[in-house]
Scaffold this motif. Structure first.
Motif, PDB file in Angstrom:
ATOM      1  N   ARG A  10      30.544 -16.074  70.292  1.00 44.90           N
ATOM      2  CA  ARG A  10      29.707 -16.652  71.357  1.00 44.90           C
ATOM      3  C   ARG A  10      28.719 -17.655  70.765  1.00 44.90           C
ATOM      4  NH1 ARG A  10      33.411 -15.226  74.552  1.00 44.90           N
ATOM      5  NH2 ARG A  10      33.757 -12.987  74.653  1.00 44.90           N
ATOM      6  N   LEU A  38      25.024 -20.085  71.694  1.00 46.51           N
ATOM      7  CA  LEU A  38      23.877 -20.340  72.552  1.00 46.51           C
ATOM      8  C   LEU A  38      23.311 -21.704  72.168  1.00 46.51           C
ATOM      9  CD1 LEU A  38      21.119 -17.882  73.719  1.00 46.51           C
ATOM     10  CD2 LEU A  38      20.524 -20.194  72.982  1.00 46.51           C
ATOM     11  N   VAL A  54      24.838 -20.210  77.413  1.00 41.39           N
ATOM     12  CA  VAL A  54      25.587 -19.214  76.653  1.00 41.39           C
ATOM     13  C   VAL A  54      27.071 -19.476  76.880  1.00 41.39           C
ATOM     14  CG1 VAL A  54      26.057 -16.759  76.343  1.00 41.39           C
ATOM     15  CG2 VAL A  54      23.735 -17.535  76.876  1.00 41.39           C
TER      16      VAL A  54
END
Length: 361
Positions: free
Chosen positions: A103, A105, A87
Motif C-alpha cells: 500500500r 500513502l 491511500v
C-alpha cells in the motif's frame, strides 16, 4: 550518544553513467501502462498507484520547539497547513482487492512558502510513502528492470492475479506460524489484507532536510488508528472491499499520525544511493516533527474523487529546495512521474496524442 547528523552536500549523490538509458526504459514502461489502462478504462489513470482506497483532507501541524537539527525547511517554523492525502495500491492497473499488494500513502501539504525545486508544480510539498521501510529495488536500473516485467502484466489475467495472491498469502501465513514470514512473498502479494489506516508508511528514499539529509515516516498515533493496526479486512467477494471498509470507518473516525524524520548520521550504514537498505534505528532513530490529523469525513465523496483522485498530481519532486529528493531512485522518478501527469492532463483535455508528441521531441 548519537553521532551528529551529516551535513547535506551535492557530493552525497553519485550519478551513474547509465541513468539516461534507465530513464528511457522507465518511460517506455510507463507508456505501455498508461496507454493500456487508458484504453481499458476509457480514462487516464496513474502509471503507478492507480487504485485509490481512500481520499482524505486534513491538517498538517509542525511541532513547536524543535531542536536546530530538526527545525529545517518546512519544519523550521511551527504552523498548520491544509493537507490532502490518498491511500492506494502500487500497480498501474486497477485490481480486485483480493490481490494483496503493498500500500501507498501520498501526502500533499498545501500552501507552503519557500523556494521550490524547478520541477515542482504549485506551492505544495509532497511526501510519497509505502508500508515498507525499503524500496523494492536497490538502484534505478534494477527498478526499471522490475517495472518492465510488471508493465508486461498490465491487463493480463486479473483472475490469475487474484488466485496467485491467495496462494502466496496462504503460504506466507503458514510460514508465519513458524516464524518464517517471507518479505519477498509479501511484496509479490502474499501479505495479509490488513487495514491501510493502521499501517506505518515510509519514504524509503532519502531527501535533503535543510542542512541535513533524512528519510520520512508516517506512524499511527491516536488510539483510533493504532486499533486498526494489523486488523485483517475480509475482501472475499468484495472487489472494492478496502475502499468500502475505509469509507465506513472514516465516517466516524478522528485520527492522528506522527510525521517523523530519520537523519543521516552514518554513510556506511545509511547509504544514499541504495534504497533497498533499511537505515538502522539504533544508528539514527525516527523523531516526530509534525502531526497529520483527520476529522470524520466521507473518504470517497464525489468532490474528493474529482479533486484528489482525478486532478491532483503527487510526485517526490513537488518539493521545496530544502527537501530535494536524493539518490538514483528519486532521480529516475523525476521524469517518469512527470510523464504520468502529462499524459493524464493531455487525455483529460481530449488530446491523447499530446504525450506521444512530447516524448518524440
Amino acid at each position: 550518544m548519537l553521532t551528529a547528523p551529516i551535513r547535506y552536500s551535492p557530493d552525497l549523490e553519485h550519478v551513474q553513467d547509465n541513468e539516461a538509458e534507465t530513464d528511457a526504459s522507465l518511460e517506455k514502461s510507463f507508456d505501455h501502462i498508461l496507454h493500456t489502462t487508458a484504453k481499458d478504462y476509457g480514462r487516464p489513470v496513474r502509471a503507478v498507484h492507480a487504485k485509490a482506497h481512500g481520499l482524505f483532507e486534513g491538517t498538517f501541524t509542525i511541532d513547536a520547539h524543535l531542536p536546530p537539527e530538526l527545525a529545517q525547511g518546512l519544519f523550521a517554523t511551527p504552523g498548520s497547513y491544509r493537507a490532502s492525502f490518498r491511500v492506494s495500491t502500487n500497480p498501474g492497473d486497477i485490481l480486485d482487492d483480493n490481490v494483496v499488494l503493498p500500500r501507498g500513502l501520498a501526502l500533499k501539504v498545501e500552501g507552503v512558502p519557500g523556494e521550490f525545486v524547478a520541477e515542482a508544480e504549485g506551492d505544495a510539498q509532497d511526501f510519497l510513502m509505502v508500508n515498507s521501510p525499503v524500496f523494492a529495488a536497490p538502484s534505478a536500473d534494477k527498478f526499471a528492470g522490475k517495472l518492465k516485467l510488471l508493465a508486461a502484466t498490465t491487463d493480463r489475467a486479473p483472475g490469475a492475479k487474484v488466485a496467485l495472491s491467495t496462494v502466496l498469502g496462504f503460504i506466507n501465513s503458514a510460514l508465519g506460524k513458524v516464524g518464517l514470514e517471507s518479505g519477498a512473498l509479501a511484496a509479490m502479494g502474499g501479505a495479509p489484507q490488513v487495514h491501510p489506516l493502521g499501517e506505518t508508511y515510509f519514504s524509503t528514499t532519502p531527501f535533503r532536510f535543510g542542512d541535513h539529509v533524512a528519510k520520512f515516516r508516517l506512524r499511527p498515533l491516536s488510539p483510533a488508528l493504532t486499533a486498526l493496526t494489523g486488523q485483517v479486512i475480509d475482501t472475499k467477494g468484495r472487489p472494492d472491499g478496502l475502499r468500502e471498509t475505509i469509507r465506513q470507518d472514516a465516517a466516524g473516525l478522528t485520527g492522528e499520525w506522527a510525521f517523523e524524520v530519520q537523519l543521516l548520521r552514518d554513510l556506511g550504514q545509511q547509504p544514499v544511493e541504495d534504497a533497498s537498505v533499511e537505515w538502522p534505528e539504533e544508528v539514527s532513530p525516527f523523531v516526530q516533527v509534525a502531526t497529520l490529523r483527520m476529522e470524520p469525513q466521507d473518504s470517497w465523496s464525489a468532490d474528493k474523487v474529482q479533486r484528489i483522485d482525478e486532478t491532483l498530481h503527487f510526485s517526490p519532486w513537488n518539493a521545496l529546495a530544502a527537501h530535494r529528493p536524493l539518490g538514483g531512485i528519486n532521480r529516475a522518478r523525476r521524469r517518469a512521474y512527470r510523464q504520468s501527469s502529462t499524459f493524464r492532463v493531455a487525455m483529460q483535455q481530449g488530446c491523447p496524442v499530446a504525450h506521444a508528441e512530447e516524448a518524440a521531441n
